[in-house]
Design a protein around this motif. Sequence first.
Motif, PDB file in Angstrom:
ATOM      1  N   SER A 172       0.850  -1.183   0.000  1.00 11.33           N
ATOM      2  CA  SER A 172       0.000   0.000   0.000  1.00 11.33           C
ATOM      3  C   SER A 172       0.888   1.236   0.000  1.00 11.33           C
ATOM      4  CB  SER A 172      -0.955   0.017   1.203  1.00 11.33           C
ATOM      5  OG  SER A 172      -0.303   0.464   2.370  1.00 11.33           O
ATOM      6  N   ALA A 173       0.494   2.235  -0.779  1.00 13.26           N
ATOM      7  CA  ALA A 173       1.250   3.484  -0.884  1.00 13.26           C
ATOM      8  C   ALA A 173       0.309   4.562  -1.393  1.00 13.26           C
ATOM      9  CB  ALA A 173       2.432   3.322  -1.834  1.00 13.26           C
ATOM     10  N   SER A 174       0.640   5.826  -1.119  1.00 14.25           N
ATOM     11  CA  SER A 174      -0.254   6.916  -1.494  1.00 14.25           C
ATOM     12  C   SER A 174       0.337   7.849  -2.532  1.00 14.25           C
ATOM     13  CB  SER A 174      -0.638   7.724  -0.250  1.00 14.25           C
ATOM     14  OG  SER A 174       0.518   8.235   0.393  1.00 14.25           O
ATOM     15  N   ARG A 175       1.641   7.778  -2.770  1.00 12.64           N
ATOM     16  CA  ARG A 175       2.281   8.685  -3.732  1.00 12.64           C
ATOM     17  C   ARG A 175       2.881   7.884  -4.885  1.00 12.64           C
ATOM     18  NH1 ARG A 175       6.835  11.288  -0.958  1.00 12.64           N
ATOM     19  NH2 ARG A 175       6.817   9.482   0.424  1.00 12.64           N
ATOM     20  N   ASP A 176       3.015   8.528  -6.032  1.00 15.58           N
ATOM     21  CA  ASP A 176       3.578   7.855  -7.201  1.00 15.58           C
ATOM     22  C   ASP A 176       4.987   7.347  -6.914  1.00 15.58           C
ATOM     23  OD1 ASP A 176       1.288   8.334  -8.630  1.00 15.58           O
ATOM     24  OD2 ASP A 176       2.075  10.095  -9.699  1.00 15.58           O
ATOM     25  N   GLU A 177       5.781   8.151  -6.211  1.00 15.95           N
ATOM     26  CA  GLU A 177       7.148   7.750  -5.876  1.00 15.95           C
ATOM     27  C   GLU A 177       7.160   6.489  -5.027  1.00 15.95           C
ATOM     28  OE1 GLU A 177      11.132   9.656  -3.688  1.00 15.95           O
ATOM     29  OE2 GLU A 177       9.138  10.539  -3.361  1.00 15.95           O
ATOM     30  N   SER A 178       6.254   6.439  -4.049  1.00 14.59           N
ATOM     31  CA  SER A 178       6.168   5.274  -3.163  1.00 14.59           C
ATOM     32  C   SER A 178       5.694   4.039  -3.908  1.00 14.59           C
ATOM     33  CB  SER A 178       5.217   5.566  -1.995  1.00 14.59           C
ATOM     34  OG  SER A 178       5.631   6.705  -1.274  1.00 14.59           O
ATOM     35  N   ARG A 179       4.719   4.223  -4.804  1.00 12.30           N
ATOM     36  CA  ARG A 179       4.213   3.102  -5.593  1.00 12.30           C
ATOM     37  C   ARG A 179       5.320   2.505  -6.456  1.00 12.30           C
ATOM     38  NH1 ARG A 179      -1.081   2.329  -6.635  1.00 12.30           N
ATOM     39  NH2 ARG A 179      -0.581   1.734  -8.776  1.00 12.30           N
ATOM     40  N   LYS A 180       6.059   3.381  -7.123  1.00 17.45           N
ATOM     41  CA  LYS A 180       7.130   2.901  -7.989  1.00 17.45           C
ATOM     42  C   LYS A 180       8.191   2.155  -7.184  1.00 17.45           C
ATOM     43  CE  LYS A 180      10.451   4.346 -11.521  1.00 17.45           C
ATOM     44  NZ  LYS A 180      11.547   3.487 -10.963  1.00 17.45           N
ATOM     45  N   TRP A 181       8.538   2.679  -6.012  1.00 20.13           N
ATOM     46  CA  TRP A 181       9.532   2.048  -5.141  1.00 20.13           C
ATOM     47  C   TRP A 181       9.098   0.627  -4.782  1.00 20.13           C
ATOM     48  CZ3 TRP A 181      14.347   2.813  -3.127  1.00 20.13           C
ATOM     49  CH2 TRP A 181      14.685   2.134  -1.957  1.00 20.13           C
ATOM     50  N   ALA A 182       7.853   0.482  -4.338  1.00 22.59           N
ATOM     51  CA  ALA A 182       7.360  -0.836  -3.928  1.00 22.59           C
ATOM     52  C   ALA A 182       7.335  -1.815  -5.101  1.00 22.59           C
ATOM     53  CB  ALA A 182       5.976  -0.705  -3.303  1.00 22.59           C
ATOM     54  N   LEU A 183       6.914  -1.354  -6.263  1.00 24.29           N
ATOM     55  CA  LEU A 183       6.896  -2.228  -7.439  1.00 24.29           C
ATOM     56  C   LEU A 183       8.308  -2.631  -7.852  1.00 24.29           C
ATOM     57  CD1 LEU A 183       4.126  -0.418  -9.510  1.00 24.29           C
ATOM     58  CD2 LEU A 183       3.953  -2.710  -8.485  1.00 24.29           C
ATOM     59  N   ASP A 184       9.245  -1.685  -7.775  1.00 22.56           N
ATOM     60  CA  ASP A 184      10.632  -1.990  -8.128  1.00 22.56           C
ATOM     61  C   ASP A 184      11.236  -3.022  -7.186  1.00 22.56           C
ATOM     62  OD1 ASP A 184      10.513  -0.253 -10.223  1.00 22.56           O
ATOM     63  OD2 ASP A 184      11.626   1.367  -9.248  1.00 22.56           O
ATOM     64  N   LEU A 185      10.772  -3.045  -5.934  1.00 20.48           N
ATOM     65  CA  LEU A 185      11.285  -4.017  -4.963  1.00 20.48           C
ATOM     66  C   LEU A 185      10.653  -5.395  -5.139  1.00 20.48           C
ATOM     67  CD1 LEU A 185      11.476  -1.919  -1.660  1.00 20.48           C
ATOM     68  CD2 LEU A 185      13.374  -2.643  -3.125  1.00 20.48           C
ATOM     69  N   GLY A 186       9.602  -5.487  -5.944  1.00 19.46           N
ATOM     70  CA  GLY A 186       9.030  -6.795  -6.231  1.00 19.46           C
ATOM     71  C   GLY A 186       7.573  -6.984  -5.887  1.00 19.46           C
ATOM     72  N   ALA A 187       6.905  -5.960  -5.369  1.00 20.64           N
ATOM     73  CA  ALA A 187       5.474  -6.112  -5.083  1.00 20.64           C
ATOM     74  C   ALA A 187       4.732  -6.464  -6.367  1.00 20.64           C
ATOM     75  CB  ALA A 187       4.918  -4.826  -4.482  1.00 20.64           C
ATOM     76  N   HIS A 188       3.798  -7.414  -6.274  1.00 21.56           N
ATOM     77  CA  HIS A 188       3.002  -7.775  -7.446  1.00 21.56           C
ATOM     78  C   HIS A 188       2.036  -6.652  -7.828  1.00 21.56           C
ATOM     79  CE1 HIS A 188       4.205 -11.861  -6.036  1.00 21.56           C
ATOM     80  NE2 HIS A 188       4.221 -12.118  -7.329  1.00 21.56           N
ATOM     81  N   ASP A 189       1.586  -5.921  -6.823  1.00 21.82           N
ATOM     82  CA  ASP A 189       0.648  -4.827  -7.068  1.00 21.82           C
ATOM     83  C   ASP A 189       0.776  -3.842  -5.912  1.00 21.82           C
ATOM     84  OD1 ASP A 189      -1.321  -3.303  -8.224  1.00 21.82           O
ATOM     85  OD2 ASP A 189      -2.984  -4.591  -7.614  1.00 21.82           O
ATOM     86  N   VAL A 190       0.341  -2.614  -6.138  1.00 20.71           N
ATOM     87  CA  VAL A 190       0.331  -1.589  -5.090  1.00 20.71           C
ATOM     88  C   VAL A 190      -1.031  -0.908  -5.114  1.00 20.71           C
ATOM     89  CG1 VAL A 190       1.384   0.518  -4.184  1.00 20.71           C
ATOM     90  CG2 VAL A 190       2.813  -1.206  -5.310  1.00 20.71           C
TER      91      VAL A 190
END
Length: 320
Positions: A172-190
């Motif tokens: 879970s994330a609220s900002r575009d920067e945070s979403r991209k970070w989580a996806l880059d680390l391997g999250a299947h979805d944010v």
Amino acid sequence: MSSSDSMPAVISTSHGLKDTELPVPTPGARDLLVRVKAVSINPVDHKVRRGGGDKVLGWDAAGVVVATGDEVTLFAPGDEVYYAGSIDRPGTNSRLHLVDERIVGRKPATLDFAAAAALPLTTITAWETLFDRFRLSSQSRGTLLVLGAAGGVGSMVIQLARALTGLTVIGSASRDESRKWALDLGAHDVVDHHDLPSGVDYIFSPSTAGRIERFAEILRPGGAITAIDEPEGLDLLPLKAKSITFHWELMFTRPLFQTPDMIAQHELLDRVSSLIDEGTVRSTLTTRLSPIDAATLTRAHEMVESGHMVGKVVVEERLE
């Protein structure tokens, strides 16, 4: 190096952080004396600071062993290490620091000291959440929801869950920067913090206040939550109908109580060091500051307390 020698350190006082000189500590039987090369800042630093009293903060470090206690068997002078220490001992914001060898890992060879210092506390918290609290394994399946996915612990929960389990990982994330970070680390979805998905099996929660009823709605029967915060007046009754399990995670528990399995933290840090050197897991360092002094640490604390950090801020000794 005698116990009468002094060393630079930063202490927390009622007026803020302050540069000072302290005696060089003498190692106990299982202690390492470490020359601190870099430290990272965690929410626990400002929580302890707000508690008052003069103390040395800091619960993440990477450095070099310079001396050992009489019963040390895992390390020797010259070894490069990383660790998170124990909350009942002086912190790492000093040139030399004592730590029990059983909670220390071999620094990843592919990382410099700053990149390594970003990892220990969040790595231990994430590992214990997944494998001690949820009791997951490489055979585990289902869905894990990682709240605060771009934070220090969330970043490591995502990486370790992807590397060592078969779970579907949703951040879970609220900002575009945070979403991209989580996806880059391997999250299947944010997903957005306010639009959490239903039908999940596990929830990692760094912010639990006011969310128990929502957790009860979105978790499957027999699901589980691990929380790392400490909200007052937490009512867990909404979890009963679905037989949902609630866990606390505090990575200081083992060193605080000198548990028989305390060496598990040494072992997991070594395992993650190998995963990093293999390229499976990466450091969560995003901001470097220097040197390790009161002014720089104050700036680092302010960044963490802002609540807008992605990844970790690290303060390293002055680079020549």
